[in-house]
Design an enzyme around this catalytic site. Sequence first.
Site, short mmCIF file in Angstrom:
data_model
loop_
_atom_site.label_atom_id
_atom_site.label_comp_id
_atom_site.label_asym_id
_atom_site.label_seq_id
_atom_site.Cartn_x
_atom_site.Cartn_y
_atom_site.Cartn_z
CG ASP A 168 6.38 22.41 25.25
OD1 ASP A 168 6.28 21.01 25.70
OD2 ASP A 168 5.78 23.61 25.24
CG HIS A 180 10.93 20.56 27.25
ND1 HIS A 180 10.22 20.87 28.56
CD2 HIS A 180 9.59 20.30 26.63
CE1 HIS A 180 9.03 20.85 29.08
NE2 HIS A 180 8.28 20.98 27.97
CD GLU A 190 3.76 25.95 30.26
OE1 GLU A 190 3.48 24.42 30.94
OE2 GLU A 190 4.06 25.17 28.78
#
Length: 344
Positions: free
Chosen positions: A280, A16, A203
Amino acid sequence: MTNQEYIRQMPKIDLHCHLDGSLSAHTIRELAKNADIALPEDLPGLMSQITVPQSCTSLSEYLSRFKLPIACLQSAENLFTASHNLLADASKENVVYMEVRFAPTLSMREKLSLDVVIDSVLQGLEAGRRQFGVAYGVILCALRNHAYEDNAQVLSAAVRYGDQGVVALDLAGDENRFPTHKYRALFKEAASKGIPFTIHAGEADGPTSVRAALSFGAKRIGHGISIKNDTDLMEFCFENNIGIELCPVSNLQTKAAASWEDYPLLTFLNRGLPVTVNTDNRTVSNTTLTREFGELDAYYDLDTKDLETLFRNAVNVSFSDYRHKQRLHETFDDFKAKTQTTNW
Ligand SMILES: [Zn+2]
């Protein structure tokens, strides 16, 4: 060998990682020069535009740091360089496989076509793979704030580029303002075309968002922090081998998790969920996989078994093919054999 040294040396997988949020300051300077974008001369001035402070208050504040990187990603040359440099940076911390995601529609302001955008990123990554030995897959992001027609174009591209390095589709953007259940039609279409997908969910929003994503057929969940609040959902993820893409540093910055105490890593690991650890946005979050594992180790005192489990989980839920997964497992086997004689 110290924990820190083990973490530094071990092979790593990042499932990710957003291209636009992971351009180093050095890369941004190179791209901005090509694009005639004026930047602050000093490093702190530049960093304040592309990195969030520790005191970041929300996902919205977090998302504001993408403005400059996206402005830099409007030419084929810059898309190539950004992608190439990302693999160069990742190779420095022994990343062996990376799934790089980006929203191609954000690079079309200067009238680049969708295909030129995607081709440029794929070519940059391929050049990076050859030079630095980091394997990659590309995930195309549909965006919550974009019209269905735009997202449908991204889905068609994922189909078209399926044999050229694009491995999946994603849904990104502000989860609170644009709830997941609204995207059923898009992912129904993706499922009917056999395109695997992951969805950012759980999230900024709660378990309902994750449930919606899973009802569409998502194979993985981006972040998925709120899964911890729902035992039935945890059970479902366990039964169906749903990969959970944790991004610890980012999750604390966006307040998806309030603190390390509140963080669900051990809850998920102990439940046997295929949880993974990712970056991320390497620049926006000022992180690397080495930092992510280091922070987790400082708080949870991870042992080598935990680190191996996290690696194997990443291999198993990656969108890579079977043969490549075997090779990735072997990479860790080799690392283990080499370090077996050293003290941990
Ligand atoms: Zn993300």
